[in-house]
Design a protein around this motif. Structure first.
Motif, PDB file in Angstrom:
ATOM      1  N   ASP A   1       0.825  -1.210   0.000  1.00 24.81           N
ATOM      2  CA  ASP A   1       0.000   0.000   0.000  1.00 24.81           C
ATOM      3  C   ASP A   1       0.866   1.271   0.000  1.00 24.81           C
ATOM      4  O   ASP A   1       0.368   2.373   0.192  1.00 24.81           O
ATOM      5  N   ASN A   2       2.142   1.083  -0.199  1.00 24.24           N
ATOM      6  CA  ASN A   2       3.056   2.222  -0.316  1.00 24.24           C
ATOM      7  C   ASN A   2       4.164   1.824  -1.292  1.00 24.24           C
ATOM      8  O   ASN A   2       5.149   1.189  -0.913  1.00 24.24           O
ATOM      9  N   ILE A   3       3.985   2.181  -2.541  1.00 31.66           N
ATOM     10  CA  ILE A   3       4.901   1.777  -3.602  1.00 31.66           C
ATOM     11  C   ILE A   3       5.533   3.026  -4.213  1.00 31.66           C
ATOM     12  O   ILE A   3       4.823   3.920  -4.679  1.00 31.66           O
ATOM     13  N   VAL A   4       6.825   3.090  -4.173  1.00 30.15           N
ATOM     14  CA  VAL A   4       7.568   4.222  -4.716  1.00 30.15           C
ATOM     15  C   VAL A   4       8.394   3.729  -5.894  1.00 30.15           C
ATOM     16  O   VAL A   4       9.180   2.784  -5.763  1.00 30.15           O
ATOM     17  N   THR A   5       8.226   4.368  -7.036  1.00 31.67           N
ATOM     18  CA  THR A   5       8.929   3.979  -8.257  1.00 31.67           C
ATOM     19  C   THR A   5       9.770   5.140  -8.765  1.00 31.67           C
ATOM     20  O   THR A   5       9.315   6.290  -8.740  1.00 31.67           O
ATOM     21  N   THR A   6      10.965   4.834  -9.177  1.00 26.38           N
ATOM     22  CA  THR A   6      11.829   5.833  -9.787  1.00 26.38           C
ATOM     23  C   THR A   6      12.611   5.171 -10.922  1.00 26.38           C
ATOM     24  O   THR A   6      12.391   3.996 -11.222  1.00 26.38           O
ATOM     25  N   TYR A   7      13.507   5.906 -11.537  1.00 26.53           N
ATOM     26  CA  TYR A   7      14.229   5.392 -12.703  1.00 26.53           C
ATOM     27  C   TYR A   7      15.724   5.387 -12.433  1.00 26.53           C
ATOM     28  O   TYR A   7      16.282   6.365 -11.907  1.00 26.53           O
ATOM     29  N   VAL A   8      16.351   4.280 -12.773  1.00 28.90           N
ATOM     30  CA  VAL A   8      17.791   4.121 -12.581  1.00 28.90           C
ATOM     31  C   VAL A   8      18.408   3.584 -13.878  1.00 28.90           C
ATOM     32  O   VAL A   8      17.740   2.878 -14.636  1.00 28.90           O
ATOM     33  N   PRO A   9      19.680   3.879 -14.137  1.00 30.80           N
ATOM     34  CA  PRO A   9      20.333   3.401 -15.371  1.00 30.80           C
ATOM     35  C   PRO A   9      20.852   1.977 -15.226  1.00 30.80           C
ATOM     36  O   PRO A   9      22.061   1.728 -15.229  1.00 30.80           O
ATOM     37  N   ASP A  10      19.955   1.028 -15.108  1.00 33.87           N
ATOM     38  CA  ASP A  10      20.323  -0.350 -14.793  1.00 33.87           C
ATOM     39  C   ASP A  10      19.995  -1.339 -15.906  1.00 33.87           C
ATOM     40  O   ASP A  10      20.226  -2.528 -15.747  1.00 33.87           O
ATOM     41  N   LYS A  11      19.427  -0.891 -17.005  1.00 26.81           N
ATOM     42  CA  LYS A  11      18.976  -1.805 -18.041  1.00 26.81           C
ATOM     43  C   LYS A  11      20.013  -1.878 -19.159  1.00 26.81           C
ATOM     44  O   LYS A  11      20.705  -0.903 -19.449  1.00 26.81           O
ATOM     45  N   TYR A  12      20.113  -3.050 -19.761  1.00 31.11           N
ATOM     46  CA  TYR A  12      21.040  -3.209 -20.871  1.00 31.11           C
ATOM     47  C   TYR A  12      20.398  -4.081 -21.948  1.00 31.11           C
ATOM     48  O   TYR A  12      19.441  -4.824 -21.706  1.00 31.11           O
ATOM     49  N   ARG A  13      20.955  -4.000 -23.152  1.00 30.53           N
ATOM     50  CA  ARG A  13      20.434  -4.768 -24.282  1.00 30.53           C
ATOM     51  C   ARG A  13      21.518  -4.883 -25.334  1.00 30.53           C
ATOM     52  O   ARG A  13      22.335  -3.974 -25.485  1.00 30.53           O
ATOM     53  N   ASP A  14      21.555  -6.005 -26.010  1.00 28.81           N
ATOM     54  CA  ASP A  14      22.472  -6.113 -27.139  1.00 28.81           C
ATOM     55  C   ASP A  14      21.740  -6.722 -28.328  1.00 28.81           C
ATOM     56  O   ASP A  14      20.854  -7.558 -28.183  1.00 28.81           O
ATOM     57  N   VAL A  15      22.121  -6.245 -29.504  1.00 33.19           N
ATOM     58  CA  VAL A  15      21.490  -6.638 -30.764  1.00 33.19           C
ATOM     59  C   VAL A  15      22.589  -7.065 -31.724  1.00 33.19           C
ATOM     60  O   VAL A  15      23.593  -6.370 -31.867  1.00 33.19           O
TER      61      VAL A  15
END
Length: 375
Positions: A144-158
């Motif tokens: 009932d208390n959810i805090v969301t933010t953005y961090v540079p943690d994602k990666y991808r390779d093609v």
């Protein structure tokens, strides 16, 4: 937030003007931009170096090898940097210091010209995406208390290979066509959800942080037909058959596969079903009229020229979707239900779509007529 409550009680209640008045609110809003005695951080300036390198090795007068290398940076969406969203029992906080994502690209190819006007190209490429924005949520015990933010943690390779054939010069006909075979992997270096509940936290830690997708080959064919400006009979001092353009654009992509029984924990018993391939053909026809110093162009565009119907299973009711699934004859079924149906097929007599089909086919043929005037 207790700090905001204290600021409101100490400052707003003692400002000039009546409570709730515009005068008091204007003073309060200006103070919010720089609240007294609140800690502040200096803006972080991001300085990036983006090197590029392109090298070409001529083999003959009509062929070459080439190599391209480069670093590219992408700013995160503005909403990730500055937008504050408040929901019942949840909030999404912006991160103005979110790092820019980096892409390191490698490409090695061979290019061959033949028959004077034709060009063939094969390219092998690899792209490494780092520091991509990941939404990270902090979830308390009761959710009932959810805090969301953005961090540079994602990666991808093609990585993949592309074949391309084109004819860019021609009096009547030009075209280009390509075939792209691409494989992607993506994941995150940290956790996407951080739970206060230790049992949920352990489940999140056990989840896979790297996912490799199934290759989905795709192809495009673009054909252009053009009549020369001086071709055809002249009527009213114009070549009525000149400057006619006809363009066809065809797209195709493999549908891939879907897991039919996702609840099955045993990998050996999991069943994979083919998905119908995607294809589409668009046409654009135009005629350019030149009258003295004026140009008038009439354009006809037809999207989905062949009027292909693509089934949108996401728009089915639950009971409708269940009936559709049970009516399919699949390779891993037995008896009369064994067959070669694919997910997304609809034009067989035994397939049950139900009576409510209005939202199931949302790609009708579209005919658009326009004109352009230059002076």
């Amino acid at each position: 937030d207790q700090s905001y409550t204290d600021f409101y009680n100490k400052i707003y209640m003692n400002l000039p003007g009546a409570w709730g008045s515009y005068e008091r609110w204007l003073l309060y809003r200006n103070m919010l931009e720089n609240p007294p005695e609140w800690p502040r951080e200096d803006k972080k300036i991001q300085v990036k170096i983006s090197p590029r390198l392109s090298v070409s090795f001529p083999i003959t007068t009509s062929s070459k090898l080439y190599f391209n290398y480069g670093h590219f940076y992408q700013r995160a969406p503005v909403s990730f940097l500055y937008s504050l969203n408040i929901y019942p029992a949840a909030v999404t906080l912006p991160n103005p210091n979110l790092s820019m994502g980096r892409t390191v690209s490698y490409e090695f190819g061979y290019e061959q010209q033949f028959l004077e006007d034709f060009l063939f190209n094969v390219a092998f490429y690899y792209k490494d995406f780092r520091d991509q924005p990941l939404s990270q949520s902090y979830i308390n015990y009761y959710h009932d208390n959810i805090v969301t933010t953005y961090v540079p943690d994602k990666y991808r390779d093609v990585r993949g290979v592309e074949l391309r054939l084109e004819r860019t010069f021609g009096r009547w006909i030009t075209f280009w066509a390509n075939y792209d075979y691409m494989l992607q992997s993506y994941g995150q270096s940290g956790l996407q959800k951080i739970y206060e509940n230790k049992l949920e936290a352990k489940d999140e830690q056990r989840s896979a942080n790297l996912i490799t997708t199934t290759p989905l080959p795709r192809a495009h064919v673009n054909l252009n037909f053009r009549t020369p400006s001086d071709w055809g009979p002249r009527v009213l001092d114009m070549n009525i058959l000149g400057d006619i353009y006809v363009n066809f654009l065809y797209k195709w992509q493999a549908g891939g596969q879907m897991l039919w029984n996702p609840q099955e924990p045993d990998i050996k018993k999991q069943q994979w079903l083919d998905i119908v391939d995607y294809s589409n053909l668009d046409m654009r026809v135009s005629k350019l009229f030149k009258i003295r110093n004026y140009k008038f162009e009439l354009v006809l565009t037809i999207q989905n020229l062949l009027d292909q119907k693509r089934l949108e299973t996401d728009n089915m009711l639950k009971s409708q979707l269940d009936n559709y699934k049970s009516s399919l004859k699949l390779p891993f079924n037995e008896g009369e239900q064994k067959g070669d149906d694919k997910w997304g097929e609809w034009d067989k007599s035994h397939i049950d779509l139900g009576w409510w089909q209005a939202p199931l086919f949302l790609n009708p043929r579209k005919v658009l007529l326009g004109f352009r005037f230059e002076f």
